[in-house]
Design an enzyme around this catalytic site. Structure first.
Site, PDB file in Angstrom:
ATOM      1  N   CYS A 121      61.231 -35.150 -14.521  1.00  0.00           N
ATOM      2  CA  CYS A 121      61.159 -34.365 -15.759  1.00  0.00           C
ATOM      3  C   CYS A 121      60.708 -35.234 -16.940  1.00  0.00           C
ATOM      4  O   CYS A 121      59.546 -35.588 -17.018  1.00  0.00           O
ATOM      5  CB  CYS A 121      62.496 -33.666 -16.026  1.00  0.00           C
ATOM      6  SG  CYS A 121      62.350 -32.295 -17.206  1.00  0.00           S
ATOM      7  N   HIS A 228      63.544 -30.843 -10.757  1.00  0.00           N
ATOM      8  CA  HIS A 228      64.839 -31.526 -10.715  1.00  0.00           C
ATOM      9  C   HIS A 228      65.370 -31.649  -9.292  1.00  0.00           C
ATOM     10  O   HIS A 228      66.307 -30.940  -8.898  1.00  0.00           O
ATOM     11  CB  HIS A 228      65.847 -30.792 -11.605  1.00  0.00           C
ATOM     12  CG  HIS A 228      65.586 -30.985 -13.058  1.00  0.00           C
ATOM     13  ND1 HIS A 228      66.092 -32.052 -13.769  1.00  0.00           N
ATOM     14  CD2 HIS A 228      64.830 -30.260 -13.926  1.00  0.00           C
ATOM     15  CE1 HIS A 228      65.679 -31.971 -15.024  1.00  0.00           C
ATOM     16  NE2 HIS A 228      64.912 -30.902 -15.141  1.00  0.00           N
ATOM     17  N   GLU A 230      67.243 -33.899  -8.075  1.00  0.00           N
ATOM     18  CA  GLU A 230      68.613 -34.416  -8.030  1.00  0.00           C
ATOM     19  C   GLU A 230      69.649 -33.298  -7.861  1.00  0.00           C
ATOM     20  O   GLU A 230      70.729 -33.515  -7.311  1.00  0.00           O
ATOM     21  CB  GLU A 230      68.920 -35.243  -9.289  1.00  0.00           C
ATOM     22  CG  GLU A 230      69.225 -34.459 -10.551  1.00  0.00           C
ATOM     23  CD  GLU A 230      68.019 -33.838 -11.237  1.00  0.00           C
ATOM     24  OE1 GLU A 230      68.210 -33.141 -12.253  1.00  0.00           O
ATOM     25  OE2 GLU A 230      66.884 -34.059 -10.769  1.00  0.00           O
TER      26      GLU A 230
END
Length: 261
Positions: A121, A228, A230
């Site tokens: 990001c 994203h 994660e």
């Protein structure tokens, strides 16, 4: 059954730096990183996270580069300063100049050493700017689709749902890993790539033409994604691949690090 934390792959984990955001909580100045990044690095990549403060007091990042085997540039609430790429700053633009200062030094230093990098990001945008690329300060003002937008009113467990598809580059690493032409991603952002930096290749693209993943062409592992991974690293194949392969690249780097210490 052997747990991931006790497996041989994790027995001697490489140190991986995560660049912090700098922000205020009340009257107090803080440095911080979301737990989801720490968890994905520890549990999926099998590395030992080290937090790097965002401060203009760091004039030389060499001491970090000498001991780290990888770098993660995470997302953040702030935006990369348009002054770094010749853009204009929109009204109400949240900045973190201390993070910009540290991140740009780290990216350029890591490239010169072949240090593995994963950028997510805001970090993805930092990587592009560090290579001389430019950004749209506001992709919606530039005419891009609204499905990139983060809805802050959504509950957290649905805010990071898959928002749209991206097309994977036919000759890219992500396409090679997944054997798929399209991937669903949880991409939430205001800034986005306008012109690609020198030495970078596009790995994924939205249907509206916005680049959503990049890699450093001559690097062993230096990849940036706009979404994203994660959040979904424990369940999503592509997200998991990004972290496991990043961890593997950091372990490959460790012998070279020992020779230069």
């Amino acid at each position: 059954m052997t747990s991931p934390a006790c497996s041989p792959r994790h027995a001697n984990p490489p140190l991986v730096g995560i660049v912090c955001d700098r922000f205020f909580v009340g009257d107090h100045d803080h440095h911080g990183v979301k737990e989801s990044y720490r968890r994905a690095l520890s549990d999926i990549a099998g590395v030992a996270p080290v937090f790097i403060p965002a401060t203009d007091a760091i004039s030389d990042v060499t001491p970090y580069l000498r001991v780290l085997s990888g770098l993660l540039f995470p997302g953040g609430a702030s935006n990369v300063a348009p002054a770094l790429y010749g853009g204009e700053e929109p009204a109400g633009f949240l900045l973190d100049p201390a993070r910009d200062h540290v991140a740009m030094q780290l990216i350029r230093g890591a490239v010169s050493r072949g240090l593995p990098m994963l950028a997510i990001c805001r970090g993805f945008q930092e990587m592009n700017v560090a290579f001389g690329g430019t950004l749209h300060p506001d992709i919606y003002a530039a005419g891009h689709d609204a499905d990139h937008r983060e809805e802050l009113s959504d509950p957290l467990d649905t805010r990071y749902r898959y928002k749209h598809s991206v097309f994977l580059a036919p000759d890219g690493l992500l396409r090679d890993w997944t054997r798929a032409d399209v991937a669903l991603v949880n991409s939430l952002h205001m800034q986005g790539i306008r012109t690609l930096g020198e030495g970078l290749a596009a790995e994924a693209m939205h249907a509206d033409g916005l680049i959503e993943a990049i890699r450093v062409v001559d690097a062993d592992f230096a990849i940036g994604v706009q979404w994203h991974p994660e959040v979904s690293a424990s369940t999503d194949r592509l997200s998991q691949s990004l972290f496991t392969r990043f961890g593997d690249a950091c372990r490959r780097y460790m012998p070279a690090l020992a020779q230069t210490a």
